[in-house]
Scaffold this active site. Structure first.
Site, short mmCIF file in Angstrom:
data_model
loop_
_atom_site.label_atom_id
_atom_site.label_comp_id
_atom_site.label_asym_id
_atom_site.label_seq_id
_atom_site.Cartn_x
_atom_site.Cartn_y
_atom_site.Cartn_z
N LYS A 118 0.82 -1.21 0.00
CA LYS A 118 0.00 0.00 0.00
C LYS A 118 0.85 1.25 0.00
O LYS A 118 0.49 2.25 -0.64
CB LYS A 118 -0.96 0.01 1.20
CG LYS A 118 -2.07 -1.02 1.05
CD LYS A 118 -3.21 -0.77 2.02
CE LYS A 118 -4.34 -1.78 1.76
NZ LYS A 118 -5.42 -1.67 2.73
N LYS A 201 -6.49 -9.91 -6.63
CA LYS A 201 -7.66 -10.21 -5.80
C LYS A 201 -8.77 -9.18 -6.04
O LYS A 201 -8.50 -8.00 -6.20
CB LYS A 201 -7.21 -10.17 -4.33
CG LYS A 201 -8.25 -10.65 -3.34
CD LYS A 201 -7.73 -10.56 -1.91
CE LYS A 201 -8.89 -10.62 -0.93
NZ LYS A 201 -8.47 -10.34 0.44
N LYS A 204 -12.89 -4.22 -3.13
CA LYS A 204 -14.11 -3.42 -3.04
C LYS A 204 -13.85 -1.96 -3.31
O LYS A 204 -14.77 -1.18 -3.44
CB LYS A 204 -14.79 -3.63 -1.69
CG LYS A 204 -13.95 -3.32 -0.47
CD LYS A 204 -14.78 -3.51 0.79
CE LYS A 204 -14.08 -4.25 1.90
NZ LYS A 204 -12.74 -3.78 2.27
#
Ligand code: TRP
Length: 339
Positions: A118, A201, A204
């Protein structure tokens, strides 16, 4: 109100209200949460404190927090059996997280792959410190409840190891305080990948239109997204670890996670058929899952006060346990008890 104490082993897990929940969240987490709730004393929280490690719009965050809790219930979490609550409603999470932050070596935090991934996407200077300290907050979530088992995906295993290490460190320095948790490996937990990019992956918080099927997607839109899923130029339909075949494998994985059928039966079912048939088959199964979930969601959102009352009871049950653990930890570390 259900009993606070239970002889069943405790389970705790959470999802961030940082986007729209997807079929990946359902097949990879929620479905297992539902399956284990009768056999364990389950605590399922909406981790809004974690969500603010990335920038959130305040109104959206509030809306998604309620929506996430409602989806937990619509997916089958029974608030009469399990405890559903919002992380920030129980201040003990933030308080213990600070104590754990002070004990967490930078070396451990810097090694976390999620932090590395991240933070690599942002300018070093502007990365919020919360992103680095994220695992200490997650450790607090788990340790406050003496959770023995934590259902999480592979990407969170390292954070669970960190939690164990930190708990052990605390126990060693200040005396037995925390229970060491273990990963609960789901029976058939599916790792669902992006429909537009099957080697990453399903997320959302990914913006692109055909990436994810959201649990609250309009059914025709959900079908369209699946029909547009990336596949390959081969023909045979079978499970495969090859990178090139990741798209087809992902569709089969979704099919399997929903139906629970053995791989061979699924491959036999699609033998000699085309990718269009595969996508239609997957879309049918996904829609059969979404339709009842959405109808329960709409019902419970239409019932005035229902969700808030579930969250209130959840907060009370969670706080009773969390505050007790927090007090013990504060005492052990040497904080003066208020008189
Ligand atoms: N970090 C988890 C994730 O992103 C979410 C989470 C926060 C969590 N606290 C937790 C999961 C405690 C399990 C237990 O998936």
């Amino acid at each position: 109100m259900a009993e606070v104490t239970s002889s069943k082993p405790r389970v705790l897990s959470g999802i961030q209200p940082s986007g729209n929940l997807t079929i990946g969240n359902y097949l990879g987490a929620l479905k297992q949460w539902v399956e284990v709730q009768k056999d364990y004393d389950c605590f399922y929280c909406v981790v809004d404190l974690h969500a603010i490690t990335a920038e959130q719009d305040p109104r959206e965050l509030r809306r998604k927090t309620r929506e996430s809790a409602a989806i937990y219930i619509a997916a089958g979490i029974d608030p009469e059996i399990s405890t559903v609550f919002v992380q920030s409603h129980v201040p003990a999470h933030s308080e213990l997280a600070w104590m754990l932050t002070c004990m967490a070596p930078l070396g451990w935090l810097n090694r976390m792959t999620q932090f590395k991934d991240k933070s690599a996407k942002q300018a070093q200077e502007s990365i919020g410190a919360g992103l680095l300290n994220y695992p200490s907050l997650m450790a607090a979530d788990i340790l406050l409840y003496h959770a023995e088992l934590v259902p999480v995906g592979d990407d969170q295993r390292q954070h669970l190891e960190f939690t164990r290490d930190l708990a052990q460190r605390f126990n060693h320095l200040y005396g037995e305080t925390f229970t060491l948790p273990a990963v609960m490996t789901p029976k058939a937990g599916a790792r669902v990948m992006g429909l537009d990019n099957p080697t990453a992956k399903m997320s959302k918080s990914e913006e692109s239109e055909n990436h994810a099927v959201y649990l609250l997607d309009d059914l025709s839109r959900a079908r369209k997204k699946i029909m547009r899923a990336v596949t390959d130029s081969h023909r045979e339909i079978h499970f495969s670890d090859e990178r090139e075949r990741a798209g087809v494998n992902n569709l089969l994985t979704i099919y399997q996670a929903i139906t629970g059928e053995p791989r061979e039966d699924i491959e036999a079912h699609f033998a000699g058929k085309g990718y269009g048939d595969l996508k239609r088959g997957v879309a049918d199964r996904v829609l059969e899952t979404l339709a009842p979930l959405q109808s329960r969601y709409n019902d419970l959102m239409n019932e005035a006060g229902y969700l808030d009352s579930v969250l209130k009871v959840g907060r009370e049950k969670a706080a009773a346990i969390a505050e007790e653990t927090l007090k013990l930890a504060q005492k052990r570390i040497g904080f003066l008890a208020p008189s």
